[in-house]
Design a protein around this motif. Structure first.
Motif, PDB file in Angstrom:
ATOM      1  N   ASP A  22       0.828  -1.213   0.000  1.00  0.00           N
ATOM      2  CA  ASP A  22       0.000   0.000   0.000  1.00  0.00           C
ATOM      3  C   ASP A  22       0.856   1.255   0.000  1.00  0.00           C
ATOM      4  OD1 ASP A  22      -2.337  -1.350  -0.104  1.00  0.00           O
ATOM      5  OD2 ASP A  22      -2.784  -1.219   2.046  1.00  0.00           O
ATOM      6  N   GLN A  23       1.939   1.214   0.782  1.00  0.00           N
ATOM      7  CA  GLN A  23       2.830   2.382   0.836  1.00  0.00           C
ATOM      8  C   GLN A  23       3.470   2.652  -0.531  1.00  0.00           C
ATOM      9  OE1 GLN A  23       5.579   1.441   3.961  1.00  0.00           O
ATOM     10  NE2 GLN A  23       4.152   1.972   5.604  1.00  0.00           N
ATOM     11  N   LEU A  24       3.813   1.570  -1.223  1.00  0.00           N
ATOM     12  CA  LEU A  24       4.391   1.746  -2.561  1.00  0.00           C
ATOM     13  C   LEU A  24       3.353   2.343  -3.508  1.00  0.00           C
ATOM     14  CD1 LEU A  24       6.609   1.224  -4.765  1.00  0.00           C
ATOM     15  CD2 LEU A  24       5.531  -0.993  -5.126  1.00  0.00           C
ATOM     16  N   LEU A  25       2.169   1.743  -3.508  1.00  0.00           N
ATOM     17  CA  LEU A  25       1.161   2.134  -4.499  1.00  0.00           C
ATOM     18  C   LEU A  25       0.617   3.541  -4.241  1.00  0.00           C
ATOM     19  CD1 LEU A  25      -0.777  -1.242  -4.942  1.00  0.00           C
ATOM     20  CD2 LEU A  25       1.178  -0.372  -6.230  1.00  0.00           C
ATOM     21  N   SER A  26       0.632   3.950  -2.966  1.00  0.00           N
ATOM     22  CA  SER A  26       0.130   5.294  -2.673  1.00  0.00           C
ATOM     23  C   SER A  26       1.210   6.344  -2.900  1.00  0.00           C
ATOM     24  CB  SER A  26      -0.336   5.356  -1.214  1.00  0.00           C
ATOM     25  OG  SER A  26       0.795   5.249  -0.370  1.00  0.00           O
ATOM     26  N   GLY A  27       2.425   5.889  -3.218  1.00  0.00           N
ATOM     27  CA  GLY A  27       3.501   6.834  -3.477  1.00  0.00           C
ATOM     28  C   GLY A  27       4.235   7.255  -2.204  1.00  0.00           C
ATOM     29  N   LYS A  34       5.796   8.093 -13.377  1.00  0.00           N
ATOM     30  CA  LYS A  34       4.338   7.910 -13.401  1.00  0.00           C
ATOM     31  C   LYS A  34       3.963   6.570 -14.017  1.00  0.00           C
ATOM     32  CE  LYS A  34       3.109  12.740 -13.076  1.00  0.00           C
ATOM     33  NZ  LYS A  34       4.507  13.289 -13.088  1.00  0.00           N
ATOM     34  N   GLU A  35       4.668   6.225 -15.095  1.00  0.00           N
ATOM     35  CA  GLU A  35       4.359   4.944 -15.752  1.00  0.00           C
ATOM     36  C   GLU A  35       4.668   3.751 -14.862  1.00  0.00           C
ATOM     37  OE1 GLU A  35       6.100   4.417 -19.728  1.00  0.00           O
ATOM     38  OE2 GLU A  35       6.050   6.601 -19.815  1.00  0.00           O
ATOM     39  N   ARG A  36       5.799   3.817 -14.150  1.00  0.00           N
ATOM     40  CA  ARG A  36       6.174   2.669 -13.315  1.00  0.00           C
ATOM     41  C   ARG A  36       5.131   2.445 -12.227  1.00  0.00           C
ATOM     42  NH1 ARG A  36       9.186   1.531 -17.193  1.00  0.00           N
ATOM     43  NH2 ARG A  36      11.388   2.097 -17.155  1.00  0.00           N
ATOM     44  N   LEU A  37       4.750   3.536 -11.584  1.00  0.00           N
ATOM     45  CA  LEU A  37       3.786   3.398 -10.505  1.00  0.00           C
ATOM     46  C   LEU A  37       2.432   2.955 -11.068  1.00  0.00           C
ATOM     47  CD1 LEU A  37       4.031   3.602  -7.523  1.00  0.00           C
ATOM     48  CD2 LEU A  37       3.166   5.945  -7.612  1.00  0.00           C
ATOM     49  N   ALA A  38       2.081   3.536 -12.222  1.00  0.00           N
ATOM     50  CA  ALA A  38       0.797   3.168 -12.833  1.00  0.00           C
ATOM     51  C   ALA A  38       0.781   1.676 -13.179  1.00  0.00           C
ATOM     52  CB  ALA A  38       0.557   4.002 -14.084  1.00  0.00           C
ATOM     53  N   ALA A  39       1.930   1.152 -13.623  1.00  0.00           N
ATOM     54  CA  ALA A  39       1.982  -0.267 -13.980  1.00  0.00           C
ATOM     55  C   ALA A  39       1.771  -1.135 -12.734  1.00  0.00           C
ATOM     56  CB  ALA A  39       3.323  -0.611 -14.637  1.00  0.00           C
TER      57      ALA A  39
END
Lengths: 320, 252
Positions: free
Chosen positions: A98-103, A279-284
């Motif tokens: 969750d911490q990764l995906l929320s940035g 942005k792309e990495r996180l979006a993936a």
């Protein structure tokens, strides 16, 4: 025991190079520092799969396709052991993801650069895995047991990856003019970001002193970066390509190479989210997570149906 | 006869390569880390199988033919893989269904190919069978989980079944090069493994609370074995063969 006594036991262990294990008492900040470091490392492995996976379907030969696929799969395995190592400190994988995906959590900024040609796969192996090894070999002696043990296995695999990357570049450098240009171009683009992987200069690195005191870290950022520059120089000569730094010169007195100033403005900008692929990495990752949600739910529902009396922890692996 | 063996070996190589290539598209994007690793592992096994077959096919020709030439420099009309291996992955349910039906086929098939009079094919089959046994187990478990999981997963796996099913008929219809190798016991008579395959598929579907499509009138797509493919293969090859095509004659 009173906190002071516990602290003393902990300090003595650190002084005597006795590993700290999950059930041992440890200062809160030590725990926090390690959770941050190990989870960032785990996230880096997972996000780091993306730029390389970008070339699996385009790898130029069957052998390269198989080795690249195996390599990216190894990275997933590293992510897995590291998440497990962090979990021994009392955080769940779900929380970390969750911490990764929320940035909120960071990962190594190097993976925010794009892989534009096949030579980039060689450059990542040689430089990025090379820098990672430089950073990680001393971590095999880190004071926290589960982390140190995970690193032993990871380092073995990373050094294999580094050789593969170097060999990709060597093949290109021995090949056609276009191939050699491809290799040089990859070095031009990956060199400086690789040097940035060691983190800020020692005088501006916020965590170094404490981490060294706790024997999590054994060498400073600048010491490791210097070692890396020295080693890469010789290897670039073998490849016959040029490191893109006109200040790079052997310093007889220091017995090291001097090198140019890193563009710290770029470094901090990429950390802030302004790199070419942040942005792309996180979006993936977010998309893999969201598209996988119904799959995880189905697996969990099925497991519950089949074993209603089992403790819920058994299904943990279907959560993320 | 030699050309039949060459084509037959290519057919087997192309099956494994295209399926492995498709599965590798999941690497880094799987629904959970353990399963990302598992599906990448299966992709790797399949690419390994394809290499064994391509190397053998290359050895049947002169020295100028290599595994990479066969994989990277043939166009779609020359590929002989089953259509089921080239169709896009879709969601996790469709990928699982493709893999389940295909791996079960490979399992039944390799069990026969290990008795081939061609020693090399028999040896590759023996090695591959061990891997495929795991692929069948892994994909069966997923079919069951999805079928008997949530309402949504059940809906998705049913839809996947409808989409993939028409690509199964081709598995059991021999191409000419295949038929001509049956008499001297080189190739497997695929019409003979159909019942075994059906039995295995049925029992997994049953456990997954799904029904086996008994309708004999379902139109089955064919052509892959003879190089008549879906439109998808051209794109798969365009991507896979890009470097070899853009920089001809290089070592990689």
């Amino acid at each position: 025991m009173a906190t002071e006594e516990l602290q003393k036991v902990f300090d003595d262990k650190i002084a005597e190079e006795i590993r700290i294990e999950p059930k041992d008492w440890m200062p809160d900040d030590y725990r926090k520092t390690l959770i941050r470091q190990i989870s960032q490392h785990a996230h880096s492995e997972i996000v780091g799969m993306l730029p390389e996976a970008n070339w699996i379907t385009r790898a130029p030969s069957l052998r390269r396709k198989a080795t690249l696929l195996a390599k990216v799969q190894d990275e997933a395995g590293h992510g897995l052991y590291l998440y497990s190592a962090a979990e021994t400190m009392g955080i769940t994988r779900e929380e970390m993801v969750d911490q990764l995906l929320s940035g909120k959590a960071k990962y190594s900024s190097i993976f925010n650069y794009p892989t534009l040609t096949w030579a980039d796969i060689g450059a990542i192996g040689w430089l990025v895995d090379g820098a990672a090894i430089m950073n990680q070999v001393p971590l095999c002696r880190a004071s926290y047991g589960p982390y140190a043990r995970a690193m032993v296995r990871i380092c073995k695999e990373e050094s294999f990856h580094q050789r593969q990357g170097f060999e990709i570049l060597l093949t290109l450098c021995k090949g056609s003019k276009e191939q050699k240009e491809m290799a040089q171009d990859a070095l031009n683009r990956w060199w400086w970001p690789s040097l940035m992987m060691f983190g800020p200069n020692d005088d501006t690195s916020p965590h170094t002193a404490q981490s060294m005191k706790w024997k999590i870290k054994r060498f400073s950022n600048d010491e490791l970066r210097q070692k890396f520059v020295d080693v890469c120089n010789e290897q670039a000569d073998i490849l016959g390509i040029t490191i893109p730094d006109d200040k790079l010169v052997w310093n007889e007195k220091r017995q090291h190479y001097d090198f140019g100033e890193i563009n710290w403005n770029e470094f901090f900008n990429v950390i802030k989210g302004n790199g070419p692929c942040n942005k792309e990495r996180l979006a993936a990752r977010v998309s893999a997570h969201e598209n996988g949600e119904w799959v995880r739910e189905a697996a969990l529902a099925y497991a519950r149906k089949k074993a209603p009396k089992s403790p819920s922890g058994e299904f943990e692996s279907f959560r993320n | 006869m030699e050309n039949n063996l060459f084509n037959y070996t290519l057919h087997l190589a192309d099956n494994s390569l295209t399926m492995g290539h498709r599965l590798s598209e999941w690497t880094g994007h799987g629904p959970m880390l353990e399963q990302d690793i598992a599906i990448s592992n299966i992709a790797l096994d399949l690419i390994g199988q394809s290499r064994n077959f391509y190397q053998y096919a290359a050895a049947l020709k002169d020295d100028s033919v290599t595994e990479d030439l066969l994989a990277y420099l043939r166009d779609a009309r020359e590929f002989k893989n089953l259509l089921i291996t080239e169709i896009p992955n879709g969601d996790w349910a469709k990928t699982i269904m493709k893999l389940f039906l295909f791996s079960t086929y490979q399992f039944c098939f390799y069990q026969k190919l290990i008795d081939s009079s061609d020693k090399q094919l028999a040896a590759i089959a023996e090695k591959s069978l061990k891997e495929v046994t795991y692929h069948v187990r892994w994909s069966s478990e997923w079919v069951i989980r999805l079928g008997d999981g949530t309402e949504e997963s059940n809906k998705r796996i049913k839809l996947a079944m409808e989409e993939v099913w028409p690509f199964t008929g081709e598995m059991f219809q021999p191409a000419e090069y295949e038929s001509l190798l049956i008499n001297n016991r080189i190739s497997v008579d695929v019409s003979e493994i159909k019942n075994d395959w059906m039995g295995r598929v049925k029992s997994v579907l049953e456990e997954a609370t799904l029904s086996y499509p008994e309708d004999k009138n379902t139109w089955m797509q064919t052509g892959g074995k003879n190089g008549i493919h879906t439109e998808h293969l051209g794109y798969l090859l365009a991507e896979m063969q890009f470097l070899q095509r853009a920089y001809p004659g290089c070592e990689w």
